[in-house]
Design an enzyme around this catalytic site. Sequence first.
Site, PDB file in Angstrom:
ATOM      1  CG  ASP A   8      51.303 -30.626 140.906  1.00 15.48           C
ATOM      2  OD1 ASP A   8      52.483 -30.854 141.185  1.00 15.48           O
ATOM      3  OD2 ASP A   8      50.876 -29.508 140.560  1.00 15.48           O
ATOM      4  CG  HIS A  48      50.675 -23.021 146.647  1.00 14.43           C
ATOM      5  ND1 HIS A  48      51.553 -22.587 145.686  1.00 14.43           N
ATOM      6  CD2 HIS A  48      49.671 -23.669 145.969  1.00 14.43           C
ATOM      7  CE1 HIS A  48      51.108 -22.954 144.489  1.00 14.43           C
ATOM      8  NE2 HIS A  48      49.979 -23.620 144.633  1.00 14.43           N
ATOM      9  CG  HIS A  81      45.612 -25.292 145.700  1.00 16.83           C
ATOM     10  ND1 HIS A  81      45.364 -23.995 145.303  1.00 16.83           N
ATOM     11  CD2 HIS A  81      46.708 -25.689 145.007  1.00 16.83           C
ATOM     12  CE1 HIS A  81      46.259 -23.630 144.410  1.00 16.83           C
ATOM     13  NE2 HIS A  81      47.103 -24.635 144.217  1.00 16.83           N
ATOM     14  CE  LYS A 106      54.117 -28.217 139.980  1.00 17.34           C
ATOM     15  NZ  LYS A 106      52.892 -27.488 140.311  1.00 17.34           N
ATOM     16  CB  CYS A 151      50.511 -28.603 136.975  1.00 15.44           C
ATOM     17  SG  CYS A 151      50.271 -27.247 138.151  1.00 15.44           S
TER      18      CYS A 151
END
Length: 212
Positions: A8, A48, A81, A106, A151
């Site tokens: 990430d 997301h 986010h 993800k 994460c």
Amino acid sequence: MYALIVVDVQNDFCPGGKLEVPNGDEIIAPINRLTPYFEYIVQTQDWHPTNHSSFASNHINRKPFETIDVDYGKQVLWPDHCVQGSRGAEFHPKLETVHTNLFIRKGFRPEIDSYSAFYENDQATSTGLKGYLDSLKISTVFITGLATDFCVKWTALDAIKSGYNTYLICDAVKGIDIDNSVQNAMKEMYDSGVEFILSDYLIPLLESSNEI
Ligand code: VGL
Ligand code: ZN
């Protein structure tokens, strides 16, 4: 065989982003120094939809950083986010991605968050990463990225549970740090068997790679 996992490193987790990790961009130089030494590199991307259940904005009377109970346990609520297709969801422009073989997105299911690169937060839904690593006979993983206390931590714990030799490259991770969560995460990783290493120590080993 061994692989580098880069978790990430996206604009929203870097300074100026929607869920910034303090000094998150400082890990980019160490990661860029490491990537030329790896044949296998996996990069994750938090991704997301706008109606994602981890966004405080999708709950009535809830604020970012509060915790709620959901089907799979506790869930921290976040500011919006890494919205799919947004600039915040893009990798940081200084991150070198040329050597990356596999990108894993993800957190795209609205009803479930996904911290780990291996399993979503229900600890059951796979991202496919284990199958990829196993089919390439990779038995050791080196973990870098953001955020140490979320994460990165869940990726490291799942890597151990999945049977990999797991190293955290300590100068190539940074945390959000809510209520001492970075220190707690380091302890949890250490207690689970994650090994801690620094890139200045690792690079010479990679250069003479028979020692790994
Ligand atoms: C992350 C919180 C929410 C992370 C992702 O990359 O650590 N943290 N989504
Ligand atoms: Zn997220």
